[in-house]
Motif scaffolding. Structure first.
Motif, PDB file in Angstrom:
ATOM      1  N   ALA A  78      -3.076   3.819 -12.341  1.00 37.50           N
ATOM      2  CA  ALA A  78      -4.262   2.616 -11.948  1.00 37.50           C
ATOM      3  C   ALA A  78      -3.807   1.323 -12.512  1.00 37.50           C
ATOM      4  O   ALA A  78      -3.773   0.311 -11.458  1.00 37.50           O
ATOM      5  CB  ALA A  78      -5.413   3.260 -13.193  1.00 37.50           C
ATOM      6  N   VAL A  79      -2.773   1.266 -13.418  1.00 33.66           N
ATOM      7  CA  VAL A  79      -2.277  -0.052 -13.597  1.00 33.66           C
ATOM      8  C   VAL A  79      -1.440  -0.675 -12.326  1.00 33.66           C
ATOM      9  O   VAL A  79      -1.419  -1.628 -11.921  1.00 33.66           O
ATOM     10  CB  VAL A  79      -1.331  -0.193 -14.738  1.00 33.66           C
ATOM     11  CG1 VAL A  79      -0.756  -1.363 -15.002  1.00 33.66           C
ATOM     12  CG2 VAL A  79      -2.395  -0.036 -16.371  1.00 33.66           C
ATOM     13  N   GLU A  80      -0.629   0.241 -11.703  1.00 36.23           N
ATOM     14  CA  GLU A  80       0.149  -0.091 -10.720  1.00 36.23           C
ATOM     15  C   GLU A  80      -0.523  -0.356  -9.512  1.00 36.23           C
ATOM     16  O   GLU A  80      -0.240  -1.391  -8.883  1.00 36.23           O
ATOM     17  CB  GLU A  80       0.961   1.260 -10.162  1.00 36.23           C
ATOM     18  CG  GLU A  80       2.383   1.333 -10.221  1.00 36.23           C
ATOM     19  CD  GLU A  80       3.117   2.392  -9.604  1.00 36.23           C
ATOM     20  OE1 GLU A  80       2.858   3.439 -10.235  1.00 36.23           O
ATOM     21  OE2 GLU A  80       3.900   2.424  -8.836  1.00 36.23           O
ATOM     22  N   PHE A  81      -1.681   0.137  -9.383  1.00 40.90           N
ATOM     23  CA  PHE A  81      -2.559  -0.314  -8.277  1.00 40.90           C
ATOM     24  C   PHE A  81      -3.049  -1.739  -8.678  1.00 40.90           C
ATOM     25  O   PHE A  81      -3.350  -2.634  -7.605  1.00 40.90           O
ATOM     26  CB  PHE A  81      -3.754   0.635  -7.999  1.00 40.90           C
ATOM     27  CG  PHE A  81      -3.374   1.743  -6.912  1.00 40.90           C
ATOM     28  CD1 PHE A  81      -2.776   2.843  -7.311  1.00 40.90           C
ATOM     29  CD2 PHE A  81      -3.948   1.848  -5.641  1.00 40.90           C
ATOM     30  CE1 PHE A  81      -2.404   3.706  -6.685  1.00 40.90           C
ATOM     31  CE2 PHE A  81      -3.674   2.844  -4.953  1.00 40.90           C
ATOM     32  CZ  PHE A  81      -2.750   3.719  -5.269  1.00 40.90           C
ATOM     33  N   LEU A  82      -3.631  -1.954  -9.756  1.00 35.84           N
ATOM     34  CA  LEU A  82      -4.200  -3.146 -10.248  1.00 35.84           C
ATOM     35  C   LEU A  82      -2.907  -4.394  -9.836  1.00 35.84           C
ATOM     36  O   LEU A  82      -3.358  -5.397  -9.283  1.00 35.84           O
ATOM     37  CB  LEU A  82      -4.689  -3.252 -11.431  1.00 35.84           C
ATOM     38  CG  LEU A  82      -5.720  -2.317 -11.786  1.00 35.84           C
ATOM     39  CD1 LEU A  82      -5.938  -2.008 -13.212  1.00 35.84           C
ATOM     40  CD2 LEU A  82      -7.029  -2.746 -11.115  1.00 35.84           C
ATOM     41  N   VAL A  83      -1.912  -4.018 -10.284  1.00 35.04           N
ATOM     42  CA  VAL A  83      -0.875  -5.034 -10.270  1.00 35.04           C
ATOM     43  C   VAL A  83      -0.489  -5.231  -8.687  1.00 35.04           C
ATOM     44  O   VAL A  83       0.023  -6.353  -8.368  1.00 35.04           O
ATOM     45  CB  VAL A  83       0.239  -4.529 -11.044  1.00 35.04           C
ATOM     46  CG1 VAL A  83       1.459  -5.150 -10.603  1.00 35.04           C
ATOM     47  CG2 VAL A  83      -0.013  -4.429 -12.629  1.00 35.04           C
ATOM     48  N   ALA A  84      -0.631  -4.177  -7.887  1.00 39.06           N
ATOM     49  CA  ALA A  84      -0.336  -4.315  -6.557  1.00 39.06           C
ATOM     50  C   ALA A  84      -1.414  -5.025  -5.728  1.00 39.06           C
ATOM     51  O   ALA A  84      -1.516  -5.478  -4.426  1.00 39.06           O
ATOM     52  CB  ALA A  84      -0.343  -3.135  -5.721  1.00 39.06           C
ATOM     53  N   GLY A  85      -2.694  -5.391  -6.545  1.00 39.81           N
ATOM     54  CA  GLY A  85      -3.482  -6.453  -6.003  1.00 39.81           C
ATOM     55  C   GLY A  85      -4.926  -5.630  -5.843  1.00 39.81           C
ATOM     56  O   GLY A  85      -5.830  -6.424  -5.204  1.00 39.81           O
ATOM     57  N   ALA A  86      -5.133  -4.546  -6.274  1.00 44.31           N
ATOM     58  CA  ALA A  86      -6.429  -3.906  -6.226  1.00 44.31           C
ATOM     59  C   ALA A  86      -7.443  -4.504  -7.451  1.00 44.31           C
ATOM     60  O   ALA A  86      -6.815  -4.662  -8.701  1.00 44.31           O
ATOM     61  CB  ALA A  86      -6.711  -2.177  -6.337  1.00 44.31           C
ATOM     62  N   SER A  87      -8.645  -4.754  -7.056  1.00 40.99           N
ATOM     63  CA  SER A  87      -9.308  -5.275  -8.353  1.00 40.99           C
ATOM     64  C   SER A  87     -10.125  -4.385  -9.015  1.00 40.99           C
ATOM     65  O   SER A  87     -10.472  -4.324 -10.015  1.00 40.99           O
ATOM     66  CB  SER A  87     -10.530  -6.402  -7.588  1.00 40.99           C
ATOM     67  OG  SER A  87      -9.968  -7.290  -7.043  1.00 40.99           O
ATOM     68  N   ALA A  88     -10.326  -3.135  -8.474  1.00 34.57           N
ATOM     69  CA  ALA A  88     -10.474  -2.175  -9.200  1.00 34.57           C
ATOM     70  C   ALA A  88      -9.838  -0.579  -8.624  1.00 34.57           C
ATOM     71  O   ALA A  88      -9.254  -0.865  -7.535  1.00 34.57           O
ATOM     72  CB  ALA A  88     -12.068  -1.748  -8.719  1.00 34.57           C
ATOM     73  N   VAL A  89     -10.197   0.584  -9.201  1.00 35.39           N
ATOM     74  CA  VAL A  89      -9.236   1.656  -8.812  1.00 35.39           C
ATOM     75  C   VAL A  89     -10.264   2.854  -8.701  1.00 35.39           C
ATOM     76  O   VAL A  89     -11.350   2.909  -9.496  1.00 35.39           O
ATOM     77  CB  VAL A  89      -8.254   1.993  -9.612  1.00 35.39           C
ATOM     78  CG1 VAL A  89      -7.109   1.026  -9.554  1.00 35.39           C
ATOM     79  CG2 VAL A  89      -8.687   1.978 -11.125  1.00 35.39           C
ATOM     80  N   GLY A  90      -9.983   3.597  -7.778  1.00 40.70           N
ATOM     81  CA  GLY A  90     -10.686   4.887  -7.622  1.00 40.70           C
ATOM     82  C   GLY A  90     -10.049   5.971  -8.068  1.00 40.70           C
ATOM     83  O   GLY A  90      -8.799   6.350  -7.664  1.00 40.70           O
ATOM     84  N   VAL A  91     -10.748   6.967  -8.903  1.00 40.66           N
ATOM     85  CA  VAL A  91      -9.874   8.324  -9.354  1.00 40.66           C
ATOM     86  C   VAL A  91     -10.572   9.380  -8.545  1.00 40.66           C
ATOM     87  O   VAL A  91     -11.861   9.268  -8.390  1.00 40.66           O
ATOM     88  CB  VAL A  91     -10.170   8.195 -10.810  1.00 40.66           C
ATOM     89  CG1 VAL A  91      -9.571   9.524 -11.339  1.00 40.66           C
ATOM     90  CG2 VAL A  91      -9.835   7.112 -11.632  1.00 40.66           C
ATOM     91  N   GLY A  92      -9.877  10.131  -7.903  1.00 38.67           N
ATOM     92  CA  GLY A  92     -10.272  11.173  -7.055  1.00 38.67           C
ATOM     93  C   GLY A  92      -9.960  12.476  -7.353  1.00 38.67           C
ATOM     94  O   GLY A  92     -10.349  13.194  -8.310  1.00 38.67           O
ATOM     95  N   THR A  93      -8.796  12.898  -6.808  1.00 42.28           N
ATOM     96  CA  THR A  93      -8.501  14.463  -6.889  1.00 42.28           C
ATOM     97  C   THR A  93      -8.198  14.672  -8.361  1.00 42.28           C
ATOM     98  O   THR A  93      -8.261  15.723  -8.759  1.00 42.28           O
ATOM     99  CB  THR A  93      -7.235  14.729  -5.871  1.00 42.28           C
ATOM    100  OG1 THR A  93      -7.520  14.325  -4.844  1.00 42.28           O
ATOM    101  CG2 THR A  93      -6.585  16.025  -6.245  1.00 42.28           C
ATOM    102  N   ALA A  94      -7.472  13.465  -8.996  1.00 40.58           N
ATOM    103  CA  ALA A  94      -7.389  13.726 -10.667  1.00 40.58           C
ATOM    104  C   ALA A  94      -8.781  14.449 -11.262  1.00 40.58           C
ATOM    105  O   ALA A  94      -8.370  15.146 -12.176  1.00 40.58           O
ATOM    106  CB  ALA A  94      -6.998  12.339 -11.158  1.00 40.58           C
TER     107      ALA A  94
END
Lengths: 264, 309
Positions: free
Chosen positions: B257-273
Motif C-alpha cells: 500500500a505504501v509503495e502505491f502511495l509513494v508511486a503517486g496514488a492518493s488512495a489504495v484499493g485492497v482486493g484479492t487480499a
C-alpha cells in the motif's frame, strides 16, 4: 463465523496421501453443524503461494475435547503444506462456513452415499444423526483399499454400512451407486445424502429421477473467498421456471437438493 | 487525524474525502456485510461495493476461479441482483454499520449507465461516491470495450455526471494502451478520480483435457503477481497529473500500500487480499500508521507521489 487459530492436536497419516488433522477450537465445536466447512490458510505467514485458502469439510467434532477434525487427501501444494504441519503448531482457519444441514424430526431413516474423500462431511452428518436417534445406512465407494485404515472409525459408529471398491480390493467390487440402484425400493422412505465425484452425483440423479425420494448433495467447487462475497464457486441450480440461477457453494451450499443441480 | 496517534491519515481526492487511504476493490468485498462479521468495516476509508447493473445478471458459466502462482484468475461476469436490490437490501444495512460507501455500477452501454444513475439519484446522499466500472474484462458488452475507446469513457462519465451530484470515480483497464487518454477523457467528462488497475486478461489450460480452466475461457488476473504492472501504471498516470488516483492491483499488505502511495496514488484499493486474510483492510490501515510513526512522518500526504521523478 470467525477467523481463528487453533493448536494442532494431531496430524496423522491414515492411508496413501490420506490424513486426519485434529485442531483445538472450542468455538468451532460450539458452533459447527454437519455440512459446514472451514477455510484453511495453506501457506506460512507472508508466503504468497499457494495464495487462496482451501476449503475442507468438517469431518468430526468432539465437543468433550473441544477438538474438530478434517480428513484430507494430499493433492497439491496446499495440502502438502497441511500434511507437513506438526502437532503443537497452529492452524490458521476461518469457520464454520456454509449452511448447516437441517435435519427434520419427521425423517427416521437416512441413506448416506459417499465416494472417495466425499465420505468426510457424511461422517460428521452420521454422528449428528446418531445423536438424534436416527436409523442410518452408509454406502461408501472407493477406487481401491486406500481408506481401509480409516474404516475403523466408520465401524466404531455402530451403524450399518457397506464398502465398495472399483478394483475389488476391499469390500464388494463395484460402485456404491450400483448398490443404490439395485436396492432403491428398499430406500423409498429414506432421506438420502450424498457427496463425492461429479460422475457419482450424476449417477445418483439418474437413479433417483422420478422417484420422489428426498436427496441432498454436498457439492465442491474451487473457491476464492469462502464467505459468499466473490461468487466464484457458482453452481447452476434450477429456478422452478424452467431456467436456472447460479448459487454459491460456500454460502448457499454446500448442501443442495441434488435433483435441482444442473451438471453441464 | 487518527485519535491518539498524532498522525494524519486523511486524504482528499478532489471532493472525495477519506479518513484514511484504504478502500476495498469492487467485487472483492460484496457490500461489506459479510466482512463486517470479522471487523468493523467503518474503519475503512470506504467500502467499494461490487458492481451493480440496472437489472440482475446471472454471471458467467463456471468454473469461475483458477489459482495461479501468487495470484488468481476470475471470470465471475458481474453476477449481481441489480441496482434496486442493492438500494433496498444492502444499502440500509451497510449504512447502519457506519461505513462510507463507494457504489460501483456497470452498464452494457451509456443508456444503461444513465438508467442506473437515475435510480442511484434517489439515494445519492447516502453515498460517498459512485465508481463507473468501465473495464470489467469478463463481459462481452461494454466492459473491456469501453477501456479501448476513450471517447466512450468521456461520453458515459459526462452522462452520469449530469444526473448525479456526488463525485464520480472511473475505473480503468490495464488491458489497453489508452489509460492516460482515458483518464483525460474521464476528467473532461467530469470525473473526480480514477481507479487503476482493473484485473488483467489471462487464462489457464488443463493439459490433460485440453480445455481452458475457466468456463469463460479467459478471466481477470489479480493478486500479488500483478503488483509491479499495476504500480507502473499508477506511477506513469500519476506523473501525467490528470486526476487523483486510487491505486490497486496486487496489494497484499501495508508495504504494498505504501509503495502505491509513494508511486503517486492518493488512495489504495485492497482486493484479492480480502479473500486470503478477511482482516486485510484493517491490518493495512494499522500497518501504514505504524510505518509513518516509525518514519517520523506526521501526515500521509507527505509521502504521496514521492517516488515520481
Amino acid at each position: 463465523m470467525k477467523l481463528l487459530s487453533g493448536e494442532i492436536i494431531s496430524n496423522e497419516k491414515c492411508g496413501k496421501g490420506l490424513y486426519k488433522i485434529e485442531v483445538f477450537s472450542p468455538y468451532i465445536c460450539r458452533n459447527a453443524n454437519a455440512g459446514q466447512f472451514v477455510n484453511v490458510k495453506c501457506s506460512p505467514d507472508g508466503i504468497l503461494d499457494p495464495l487462496l485458502r482451501r476449503p475442507f469439510s468438517i469431518y468430526n467434532v468432539e465437543k468433550e475435547y473441544n477438538v474438530f477434525s478434517i480428513l484430507y487427501l494430499e493433492k497439491g501444494k496446499g495440502t502438502k503444506f497441511l500434511s507437513d504441519l506438526k502437532k503443537g503448531s497452529n492452524l490458521n482457519f476461518a469457520g464454520p462456513l456454509g449452511s448447516s444441514i437441517s435435519i427434520g424430526d419427521r425423517s427416521k431413516n437416512f441413506l448416506l452415499v459417499g465416494g472417495g474423500i466425499g465420505i468426510a462431511p457424511l461422517y460428521f452428518l452420521a454422528r449428528t444423526l446418531i445423536q438424534k436417534g436416527k436409523n442410518i445406512f452408509f454406502a461408501a465407494g472407493f477406487k481401491d483399499n486406500n481408506f481401509i485404515e480409516w474404516s475403523g472409525e466408520l465401524t466404531r459408529l455402530g451403524i450399518n454400512y457397506r464398502i465398495f471398491t472399483e478394483d475389488g480390493s476391499w469390500g464388494d467390487e463395484g460402485l456404491a451407486t450400483d448398490f443404490v440402484k439395485e436396492n432403491i425400493k428398499k430406500y423409498k422412505n429414506y432421506k438420502i445424502y450424498c457427496c463425492g465425484p461429479r460422475d457419482m452425483l450424476i449417477s445418483m440423479q439418474d437413479i433417483l429421477a422420478g422417484k420422489k425420494i428426498s436427496v441432498t448433495a454436498l457439492l465442491e467447487e474451487r473457491m476464492a473467498c469462502g464467505v459468499g462475497v466473490c461468487r466464484g464457486c457458482a453452481v447452476k441450480i434450477k429456478d422452478g421456471n424452467g431456467s436456472f440461477v447460479y448459487k454459491t457453494v460456500c454460502k448457499d451450499g454446500p448442501a443442495f437438493d441434488l435433483m435441482e443441480v444442473i451438471f453441464d | 487525524m487518527i485519535e491518539g496517534s498524532g498522525i494524519n491519515l486523511s486524504v482528499n481526492l478532489g471532493r472525495i474525502k477519506l479518513k484514511n487511504p484504504v478502500v476495498t476493490c469492487s467485487g472483492t468485498f460484496s457490500s461489506g456485510l459479510e466482512y463486517s462479521e470479522f471487523y468493523d468495516v467503518s474503519i475503512l476509508g470506504a467500502v467499494t461495493t461490487k458492481s451493480f447493473s440496472f437489472v440482475s445478471r446471472a454471471g458467467n458459466p463456471p468454473p469461475r476461479i483458477w489459482e495461479t502462482t501468487c495470484g488468481m484468475l476470475n471470470s465471475i461476469g458481474l453476477q449481481n441482483e441489480g441496482i434496486d436490490f442493492f438500494i433496498k437490501n444492502h444499502l440500509p444495512k451497510i449504512k447502519s454499520l457506519g461505513a462510507k460507501i463507494i457504489l460501483s455500477i456497470f452498464g452494457d452501454d451509456p443508456g444503461e449507465f444513465k438508467k442506473i444513475a437515475r435510480e442511484v439519484k434517489k439515494v445519492e446522499s447516502s453515498l460517498l461516491a459512485v465508481e463507473l466500472n468501465l473495464s470489467c474484462p469478463n463481459v462481452k458488452e461494454g466492459g473491456i470495450a469501453f477501456s479501448s475507446m476513450p471517447a466512450e469513457v468521456e461520453k458515459i462519465t459526462e452522462a452520469v455526471c449530469k444526473i448525479l451530484e456526488i463525485p464520480l470515480i472511473v475505473k480503468l483497464s490495464p488491458n489497453s494502451d489508452s489509460i492516460i487518454e482515458s483518464a483525460i477523457r474521464a476528467k473532461c467528462g467530469g470525473a473526480e478520480a480514477v481507479s487503476i488497475i482493473n484485473s488483467i486478461v489471462g487464462t489457464a489450460i488443463d493439459i490433460d483435457t485440453f480445455k481452458p480452466r475457466l468456463g469463460n475461457v479467459t478471466g481477470g488476473m489479480s493478486g500479488p503477481a500483478i503488483k509491479p504492472i499495476a504500480l507502473a501504471k499508477v506511477y506513469f498516470l500519476a506523473k501525467a497529473d490528470i486526476l487523483p488516483i486510487i491505486g490497486m492491483g496486487g496489494i497484499y499488505d501495508w508495504r504494498d500500500a505504501v509503495e502505491f502511495l509513494v508511486a503517486g496514488a492518493s488512495a489504495v484499493g485492497v482486493g484479492t487480499a480480502n479473500f486470503v486474510d478477511y482482516e486485510a483492510g484493517k491490518k493495512i490501515i494499522e500497518g501504514i500508521r505504524n510505518y509513518l510513526s516509525k518514519k517520523g512522518i506526521n501526515d500521509i500526504n507527505k509521502i504521496i507521489g514521492k517516488a515520481i521523478c
